[in-house]
Design a protein around this motif. Structure first.
Motif, PDB file in Angstrom:
ATOM      1  N   ALA A 395       0.826  -1.389   0.009  1.00 54.66           N
ATOM      2  CA  ALA A 395      -0.117   0.058  -0.034  1.00 54.66           C
ATOM      3  C   ALA A 395       0.853   1.071   0.014  1.00 54.66           C
ATOM      4  O   ALA A 395       0.772   2.219  -0.859  1.00 54.66           O
ATOM      5  N   ALA A 396       1.934   1.399   0.873  1.00 57.19           N
ATOM      6  CA  ALA A 396       2.872   2.595   0.938  1.00 57.19           C
ATOM      7  C   ALA A 396       3.346   2.564  -0.507  1.00 57.19           C
ATOM      8  O   ALA A 396       3.585   3.833  -0.996  1.00 57.19           O
ATOM      9  N   LEU A 397       4.144   1.413  -1.237  1.00 59.15           N
ATOM     10  CA  LEU A 397       4.742   1.863  -2.374  1.00 59.15           C
ATOM     11  C   LEU A 397       3.689   2.362  -3.473  1.00 59.15           C
ATOM     12  O   LEU A 397       3.788   3.120  -4.112  1.00 59.15           O
ATOM     13  N   GLY A 398       2.432   1.827  -3.392  1.00 54.83           N
ATOM     14  CA  GLY A 398       1.601   2.348  -4.418  1.00 54.83           C
ATOM     15  C   GLY A 398       0.977   3.722  -4.280  1.00 54.83           C
ATOM     16  O   GLY A 398       0.987   4.353  -5.349  1.00 54.83           O
ATOM     17  N   GLU A 399       1.079   4.048  -2.898  1.00 53.09           N
ATOM     18  CA  GLU A 399       0.928   5.482  -2.688  1.00 53.09           C
ATOM     19  C   GLU A 399       2.076   6.355  -3.403  1.00 53.09           C
ATOM     20  O   GLU A 399       1.867   7.458  -3.698  1.00 53.09           O
ATOM     21  N   GLU A 400       3.040   6.047  -2.986  1.00 49.33           N
ATOM     22  CA  GLU A 400       4.355   6.868  -3.544  1.00 49.33           C
ATOM     23  C   GLU A 400       4.419   6.877  -5.200  1.00 49.33           C
ATOM     24  O   GLU A 400       4.580   7.971  -5.878  1.00 49.33           O
ATOM     25  N   TRP A 401       4.022   5.828  -5.684  1.00 50.12           N
ATOM     26  CA  TRP A 401       4.288   5.549  -7.143  1.00 50.12           C
ATOM     27  C   TRP A 401       2.952   5.964  -8.106  1.00 50.12           C
ATOM     28  O   TRP A 401       3.388   5.940  -9.409  1.00 50.12           O
ATOM     29  N   GLY A 402       1.901   6.130  -7.253  1.00 52.53           N
ATOM     30  CA  GLY A 402       0.833   6.458  -7.893  1.00 52.53           C
ATOM     31  C   GLY A 402       0.044   5.345  -8.826  1.00 52.53           C
ATOM     32  O   GLY A 402      -0.666   5.453  -9.996  1.00 52.53           O
ATOM     33  N   ARG A 403       0.507   3.977  -8.408  1.00 48.41           N
ATOM     34  CA  ARG A 403      -0.075   2.968  -9.154  1.00 48.41           C
ATOM     35  C   ARG A 403      -0.041   1.709  -8.328  1.00 48.41           C
ATOM     36  O   ARG A 403       1.124   1.660  -7.273  1.00 48.41           O
ATOM     37  N   PRO A 404      -1.059   0.713  -8.414  1.00 50.43           N
ATOM     38  CA  PRO A 404      -0.888  -0.277  -7.524  1.00 50.43           C
ATOM     39  C   PRO A 404       0.238  -1.083  -7.507  1.00 50.43           C
ATOM     40  O   PRO A 404       1.014  -1.479  -8.588  1.00 50.43           O
ATOM     41  N   ALA A 405       1.062  -1.442  -6.083  1.00 48.10           N
ATOM     42  CA  ALA A 405       2.165  -2.322  -6.247  1.00 48.10           C
ATOM     43  C   ALA A 405       1.894  -3.656  -6.441  1.00 48.10           C
ATOM     44  O   ALA A 405       0.657  -4.092  -6.108  1.00 48.10           O
ATOM     45  N   VAL A 406       2.556  -4.468  -7.187  1.00 47.99           N
ATOM     46  CA  VAL A 406       2.554  -6.005  -7.239  1.00 47.99           C
ATOM     47  C   VAL A 406       3.461  -6.769  -6.632  1.00 47.99           C
ATOM     48  O   VAL A 406       4.701  -6.338  -6.050  1.00 47.99           O
ATOM     49  N   THR A 407       3.312  -8.081  -6.404  1.00 49.69           N
ATOM     50  CA  THR A 407       4.424  -9.110  -5.996  1.00 49.69           C
ATOM     51  C   THR A 407       4.675  -9.874  -7.366  1.00 49.69           C
ATOM     52  O   THR A 407       4.075 -10.106  -8.302  1.00 49.69           O
ATOM     53  N   ILE A 408       6.154  -9.941  -7.289  1.00 51.27           N
ATOM     54  CA  ILE A 408       6.565 -10.776  -8.498  1.00 51.27           C
ATOM     55  C   ILE A 408       7.838 -11.725  -7.959  1.00 51.27           C
ATOM     56  O   ILE A 408       8.078 -11.779  -7.048  1.00 51.27           O
ATOM     57  N   GLY A 409       8.037 -12.474  -9.139  1.00 51.94           N
ATOM     58  CA  GLY A 409       9.363 -13.125  -8.990  1.00 51.94           C
ATOM     59  C   GLY A 409      10.569 -12.731  -9.265  1.00 51.94           C
ATOM     60  O   GLY A 409      10.641 -11.738 -10.094  1.00 51.94           O
ATOM     61  N   SER A 410      11.700 -13.561  -9.211  1.00 50.96           N
ATOM     62  CA  SER A 410      12.923 -12.954  -9.557  1.00 50.96           C
ATOM     63  C   SER A 410      13.880 -13.960 -10.080  1.00 50.96           C
ATOM     64  O   SER A 410      13.768 -15.019  -9.321  1.00 50.96           O
ATOM     65  N   GLY A 411      14.624 -13.951 -10.947  1.00 51.09           N
ATOM     66  CA  GLY A 411      15.754 -14.806 -11.437  1.00 51.09           C
ATOM     67  C   GLY A 411      17.024 -15.063 -10.669  1.00 51.09           C
ATOM     68  O   GLY A 411      17.648 -15.623 -10.688  1.00 51.09           O
ATOM     69  N   GLY A 412      16.883 -13.703  -9.892  1.00 51.72           N
ATOM     70  CA  GLY A 412      18.191 -13.871  -9.186  1.00 51.72           C
ATOM     71  C   GLY A 412      18.326 -14.417  -7.922  1.00 51.72           C
ATOM     72  O   GLY A 412      17.555 -14.997  -7.739  1.00 51.72           O
ATOM     73  N   SER A 413      19.759 -14.465  -7.346  1.00 46.18           N
ATOM     74  CA  SER A 413      19.646 -15.504  -6.120  1.00 46.18           C
ATOM     75  C   SER A 413      20.027 -14.402  -4.962  1.00 46.18           C
ATOM     76  O   SER A 413      21.152 -13.483  -5.376  1.00 46.18           O
ATOM     77  N   ILE A 414      19.471 -13.985  -4.228  1.00 44.85           N
ATOM     78  CA  ILE A 414      19.989 -13.266  -3.056  1.00 44.85           C
ATOM     79  C   ILE A 414      20.070 -14.260  -1.727  1.00 44.85           C
ATOM     80  O   ILE A 414      19.033 -14.309  -0.877  1.00 44.85           O
ATOM     81  N   PRO A 415      21.137 -15.026  -1.330  1.00 42.70           N
ATOM     82  CA  PRO A 415      21.249 -15.926  -0.150  1.00 42.70           C
ATOM     83  C   PRO A 415      20.786 -15.260   1.104  1.00 42.70           C
ATOM     84  O   PRO A 415      20.538 -16.134   1.871  1.00 42.70           O
ATOM     85  N   VAL A 416      21.001 -13.929   1.235  1.00 43.57           N
ATOM     86  CA  VAL A 416      20.753 -13.529   2.572  1.00 43.57           C
ATOM     87  C   VAL A 416      18.919 -13.688   3.142  1.00 43.57           C
ATOM     88  O   VAL A 416      19.030 -13.854   4.291  1.00 43.57           O
ATOM     89  N   VAL A 417      18.403 -14.031   2.120  1.00 44.31           N
ATOM     90  CA  VAL A 417      16.765 -14.330   2.538  1.00 44.31           C
ATOM     91  C   VAL A 417      16.865 -15.513   3.305  1.00 44.31           C
ATOM     92  O   VAL A 417      16.051 -15.763   4.347  1.00 44.31           O
ATOM     93  N   SER A 418      17.360 -16.679   2.555  1.00 48.23           N
ATOM     94  CA  SER A 418      17.234 -17.960   3.330  1.00 48.23           C
ATOM     95  C   SER A 418      18.131 -17.985   4.934  1.00 48.23           C
ATOM     96  O   SER A 418      17.637 -18.532   5.430  1.00 48.23           O
ATOM     97  N   GLU A 419      19.210 -17.235   4.588  1.00 46.61           N
ATOM     98  CA  GLU A 419      19.992 -17.122   5.861  1.00 46.61           C
ATOM     99  C   GLU A 419      19.425 -16.246   7.061  1.00 46.61           C
ATOM    100  O   GLU A 419      19.858 -16.657   7.947  1.00 46.61           O
ATOM    101  N   VAL A 420      18.715 -15.374   6.386  1.00 45.94           N
ATOM    102  CA  VAL A 420      18.000 -14.686   7.669  1.00 45.94           C
ATOM    103  C   VAL A 420      17.039 -15.439   8.240  1.00 45.94           C
ATOM    104  O   VAL A 420      16.741 -15.416   9.243  1.00 45.94           O
ATOM    105  N   GLY A 421      16.402 -16.111   7.155  1.00 47.85           N
ATOM    106  CA  GLY A 421      15.232 -17.061   8.043  1.00 47.85           C
ATOM    107  C   GLY A 421      16.067 -18.158   8.854  1.00 47.85           C
ATOM    108  O   GLY A 421      15.491 -18.606   9.964  1.00 47.85           O
ATOM    109  N   GLN A 422      17.201 -18.631   8.329  1.00 44.22           N
ATOM    110  CA  GLN A 422      17.734 -19.954   8.989  1.00 44.22           C
ATOM    111  C   GLN A 422      18.227 -19.284  10.374  1.00 44.22           C
ATOM    112  O   GLN A 422      18.247 -19.898  11.419  1.00 44.22           O
ATOM    113  N   ALA A 423      19.228 -18.310  10.423  1.00 39.15           N
ATOM    114  CA  ALA A 423      19.820 -17.767  11.582  1.00 39.15           C
ATOM    115  C   ALA A 423      19.026 -16.884  12.539  1.00 39.15           C
ATOM    116  O   ALA A 423      19.174 -17.125  13.641  1.00 39.15           O
ATOM    117  N   LEU A 424      17.876 -16.032  11.849  1.00 39.16           N
ATOM    118  CA  LEU A 424      17.303 -15.368  12.900  1.00 39.16           C
ATOM    119  C   LEU A 424      15.700 -15.679  12.722  1.00 39.16           C
ATOM    120  O   LEU A 424      15.246 -14.885  13.808  1.00 39.16           O
TER     121      LEU A 424
END
Length: 474
Positions: A395-424
């Protein structure tokens, strides 16, 4: 409103001080913090110290934390007023290291001499690290600066951990998170290392692929040979390596042929695939800017689906023999390749690595050997549709950019996501403002000025929205 405070003056402060924010970003970009190259060890420490000092200057408790590699920057702000109850606590992650600049001759200007380019395509910041990840990190830092300047405090509890080895494997991040679990644990992690959709559509990335990186070297003869004297009679490791690598993928179906490679892999629900087709670029739109038009990979999937939800095998580089000027009729003793697998949910990086090595070994003729060097491995990450703070952030992103924000996938790899889940034990929100044409990891990397400017404004709105999301502290 946040605790009775108006956001309008904060957003005005962002607009009014944009030039000063750019100057700070340019100072950061001038530091050649290439983590993969030993010659830049001191530069990486200098970048970390610069960021620590900037965070301390706006009132955060900031420090450098040593690791076996490059230092971490850790900072905390505890100025939020919790007299009426505990407020949400967010942990922001980014990285201050950058990719090497090769090939240098393809840069239109010096990679560590940032400049603001304005032309018919718009305004953009050009420098190594402009998009990945210094520009993105500084959107968050400048948002904190504006909030503190106007209100003297932040609307919620904020911590930051900025690493210096993301571009060179990130081997020390997980042990660091595990060793500092009690200090760094928060209600949700905010990760700004992703992008938007074309046309300025704000997005939260909810699916990231994992990765296995592997380097293989095949040796046949014990020295380089004259190809006229030994050709045909002696095994050519370049030919053998090419044959082995080509056998990993079926060239009719596009599928990877390693045993059990697709075990656990599932397509997204039909309604999700339909949404992606509606919001994502067509194959021509996706591939056209890089001079291609036909989707490769697995048959039956769009180019967007190939990168957002399907696993892959890629050959990233091959070397061996003579590649200098002129011609040399040599039959090399050694041939090497760097390959990578992008993984989706359900795949085990360790099993994929071993399946590849077993495949190579099974295809080796007599007299030939293969050696392997692993270059990191991480599992895919998926953010649940009802993840903490997701609705408020959209909602906050949509308010700033003036159009609804969406959820997407990504072909990239950011190991920190799984590591944050695992460690914290924490979920993550992946909010970024990069564009597909930012040329990250390539010459002439850029970050649109609007991404930097509205990225700062977006974080002001997101932090405000999360401060009022009581579900985060339920």
């Amino acid at each position: 409103m946040t605790n009775g405070r108006d956001l309008a003056p904060v957003l005005d402060e962002v607009d009014r001080t944009l030039d000063a924010s750019l100057e700070r970003l340019f100072a950061f970009l001038r530091i050649p913090s290439i983590s993969a190259q030993p010659a830049h060890v001191d530069d990486c420490r200098r970048a970390a110290a610069w960021l620590r000092d900037e965070l301390a200057a706006i009132g955060l408790e900031a420090s450098l934390r040593e690791t076996p590699g490059h230092p971490m920057v850790v900072a905390h702000d505890r100025t939020a007023d919790e007299s009426s109850g505990r407020l949400p606590h967010v942990l922001f992650y980014g990285h201050y290291d950058v990719q090497p600049v090769d090939p240098l001759e393809l840069w239109e200007s010096a990679p560590f001499d940032p400049r603001l380019v304005r032309d018919e395509a718009g305004a953009r910041i050009v420098a190594r690290g402009a998009s990945d990840d210094k520009g993105q990190v500084m959107t968050f830092v400048e948002a904190l600066r504006a909030l503190k300047a106007e209100h003297g405090s932040l609307p919620l509890r904020v911590s930051l951990v900025i690493e210096g080895e993301e571009e060179s494997g990130g081997a020390n991040l997980l042990p660091f998170l595990q060793a500092n679990r009690e200090e760094l644990r928060a209600d949700v992690a905010l990760i700004c290392d992703t992008g938007m959709l074309d046309g300025g559509v704000p997005a939260i990335t909810t699916a990231l692929r994992g990765m296995v990186g592997e380097e293989i070297t095949i040796q046949c003869a014990n020295r380089d040979l004259h190809s006229g004297i030994y050709g045909n009679a002696a095994r050519n490791p370049l030919e053998l390596l090419s044959w082995i690598l080509a056998s990993v993928r079926d060239h009719d179906s596009g599928r990877v042929l390693l045993p059990a490679f697709y075990d656990g892999v599932q397509d997204p629900p039909a309604e999700v695939r339909a949404q992606w087709r509606a919001i994502g670029p067509s194959d021509a739109e996706c591939l056209g800017p890089v001079g291609l038009s036909v989707s490769a990979g697995e048959r039956g999937y769009t180019a967007v689906e190939q990168t957002w939800c399907r696993p892959t095998f890629e050959i990233n580089g091959i070397s061996g023999g003579y590649a200098g000027d002129g011609f040399k009729t040599v039959l090399p003793a050694l041939a090497s390749a760097k390959v990578s697998f992008r993984l989706v949910s359900g795949q085990d990086p360790a099993r994929i690595r071993e399946a590849f090595r077993a495949h190579v070994r099974a295809m080796l003729p007599a007299d030939c050997t293969a050696t392997f060097v692993g270059h990191g491995g991480s599992s895919a990450s998926v953010v649940p549709a009802d993840g903490p703070g997701l609705g408020a952030t959209l909602a906050a992103l949509g308010e700033e950019w003036g159009r609804p924000a969406v959820t997407i996938g990504s072909g990239g790899s950011i190991p920190v996501v799984s590591e944050v889940g695992q460690a914290l034990g924490m979920d993550s929100l992946l909010v970024g403002f990069a564009r597909d044409d930012d040329r990250i990891h390539s010459p002439n990397e850029k970050y649109d000025l609007v991404s930097f400017h509205k990225g700062i404004r977006s974080w002001v709105r997101v932090l405000d929205a999360l401060s009022r999301d009581r579900a985060l502290v339920a």
